[in-house]
Design a protein around this motif. Sequence first.
Motif, PDB file in Angstrom:
ATOM      1  N   ILE A 264       0.843  -1.202   0.000  1.00 43.82           N
ATOM      2  CA  ILE A 264       0.000   0.000   0.000  1.00 43.82           C
ATOM      3  C   ILE A 264       0.874   1.247   0.000  1.00 43.82           C
ATOM      4  N   SER A 265       0.253   2.409  -0.271  1.00 40.77           N
ATOM      5  CA  SER A 265       0.985   3.674  -0.263  1.00 40.77           C
ATOM      6  C   SER A 265       1.115   4.195   1.169  1.00 40.77           C
TER       7      SER A 265
ATOM      8  N   ARG B 259      -3.941   6.415   6.702  1.00 37.82           N
ATOM      9  CA  ARG B 259      -5.393   6.340   6.885  1.00 37.82           C
ATOM     10  C   ARG B 259      -5.779   5.116   7.715  1.00 37.82           C
ATOM     11  N   LEU B 260      -5.105   4.002   7.468  1.00 39.73           N
ATOM     12  CA  LEU B 260      -5.379   2.789   8.240  1.00 39.73           C
ATOM     13  C   LEU B 260      -5.016   2.976   9.711  1.00 39.73           C
TER      14      LEU B 260
ATOM     15  N   VAL C  94      -2.352  -4.883  10.657  1.00 37.29           N
ATOM     16  CA  VAL C  94      -2.977  -3.705  10.043  1.00 37.29           C
ATOM     17  C   VAL C  94      -2.450  -3.539   8.628  1.00 37.29           C
ATOM     18  N   PHE C  95      -1.143  -3.611   8.485  1.00 33.73           N
ATOM     19  CA  PHE C  95      -0.534  -3.633   7.143  1.00 33.73           C
ATOM     20  C   PHE C  95       0.891  -4.160   7.243  1.00 33.73           C
ATOM     21  N   LYS C  96       1.402  -4.607   6.123  1.00 37.32           N
ATOM     22  CA  LYS C  96       2.803  -5.013   5.988  1.00 37.32           C
ATOM     23  C   LYS C  96       3.216  -4.709   4.554  1.00 37.32           C
ATOM     24  N   ARG C  97       4.310  -4.029   4.405  1.00 42.60           N
ATOM     25  CA  ARG C  97       4.876  -3.580   3.130  1.00 42.60           C
ATOM     26  C   ARG C  97       4.151  -2.316   2.640  1.00 42.60           C
ATOM     27  N   VAL C  98       4.917  -1.230   2.644  1.00 42.91           N
ATOM     28  CA  VAL C  98       4.409   0.082   2.244  1.00 42.91           C
ATOM     29  C   VAL C  98       5.340   0.640   1.177  1.00 42.91           C
ATOM     30  N   ARG C  99       4.769   1.336   0.218  1.00 41.66           N
ATOM     31  CA  ARG C  99       5.588   1.884  -0.872  1.00 41.66           C
ATOM     32  C   ARG C  99       6.330   3.141  -0.404  1.00 41.66           C
TER      33      ARG C  99
ATOM     34  N   GLY D  50       2.914   7.283  -6.594  1.00 43.72           N
ATOM     35  CA  GLY D  50       2.376   6.301  -5.661  1.00 43.72           C
ATOM     36  C   GLY D  50       3.333   5.887  -4.565  1.00 43.72           C
ATOM     37  N   TRP D  51       4.539   6.434  -4.574  1.00 45.47           N
ATOM     38  CA  TRP D  51       5.547   6.103  -3.587  1.00 45.47           C
ATOM     39  C   TRP D  51       5.828   7.297  -2.681  1.00 45.47           C
TER      40      TRP D  51
END
Length: 380
Positions: A4-5, A11-12, A256-261, A325-326
Amino acid sequence: MGEISLRQAHRLILKKIHSSAEAIALPPHMATGFVLAEDIFCSEDSPPHPKSKVDGFAVASDRESYKLAGEIQLSQEPPEAIKEGYSYMVRTGSYLPSNVLRVIRKENVKTEGDLIYVLKKERGKNYLKKGEECKKGRLIFNKGYFLSVKEAAFLQQVGVEKVRVFRKPRVIVVPLGSELVGQAVNPAGLLIKAFAERAGAEAKLKEPLEDEVDKISRSIADLASSNDIIITIGGTGVSNKDLTESAVLSAGAVKVFKRVRVQPGRTTGLYLLRGKPILALPGNIQAAVASFYAFFFEVSKAEGFSLRPPSISGKLVKDIKVKQGWARGIYVKVKSSEGEIKISPIRVVTHSSKFLIEANGLLIAKKNIAKGSLARCYLI
């Protein structure tokens, strides 16, 4: 969820993390470095009476001579009024009668018994008016204001006895990796702890944990009960020894998330364990620092803690290019030149720690920024 960006990650964070910040009441001198949990008003006039700024004689009219009516000691309630033709001896800080016209400096008079003769006419009044420092009912600081020692001293001076502030978040930094066990100090952990403390958190650095899922999992579960934010360093990549996600999920955490641009720091992850955020930073020191600044303050804000990392605005001396997007964490040199602040991106060699002595700032860029633009960066 795939990659994700940075904007999506932020936002998350706001969506998934809920406020846990509590307010506590402290005397102003103990509230330095805290954030106000409510608006602060003057409860009383300060000073409560006119107050002398010099040693001398308080008078109610201009004359060539006066009769001495007495002396007003420090902290003594003043007489209601000064009679015509009389004066009171006062010291710097003495409270004065309400009809005072001015205080004549001690060096500008001659005394003979109980008579005062003016040698030199005063131009100024030489006293503070009642309420001149702070008028009763006046708003001093808004909720959310970060108290420095100067503001705390002012509140103490004007008689504010206690202020309600948000307690500081408790942050634990946990380096991961068998290769780190036995190190006297973990450099990345030391940096992250210092950066969190400098922004206003209460931070501790735990000894490194070896690469064993069960040990990491048990430790994370224990730490979640006594800390607001857990920061792990290392174990976020794709090799067989990168076990952070397995360990935190085994402890009962939710991803919640893993790997962000974002570069560096693409493998950063965020998890929630019993409502407590676990921010998993990469082990590479460049990526760990950049990811900390890209995510930590959004996490603390979502929890209701208002931290204040040192930052500065200045003119960018080079174009910054960011892939669509990065986002990029760019190490910079901040300096004052020709009367303005200039921000210069520096060339950083991958996996080198030399940036620690070459850069004094970090800019998180989410889009292209043109040379000459005003940019804001963190001071590191």
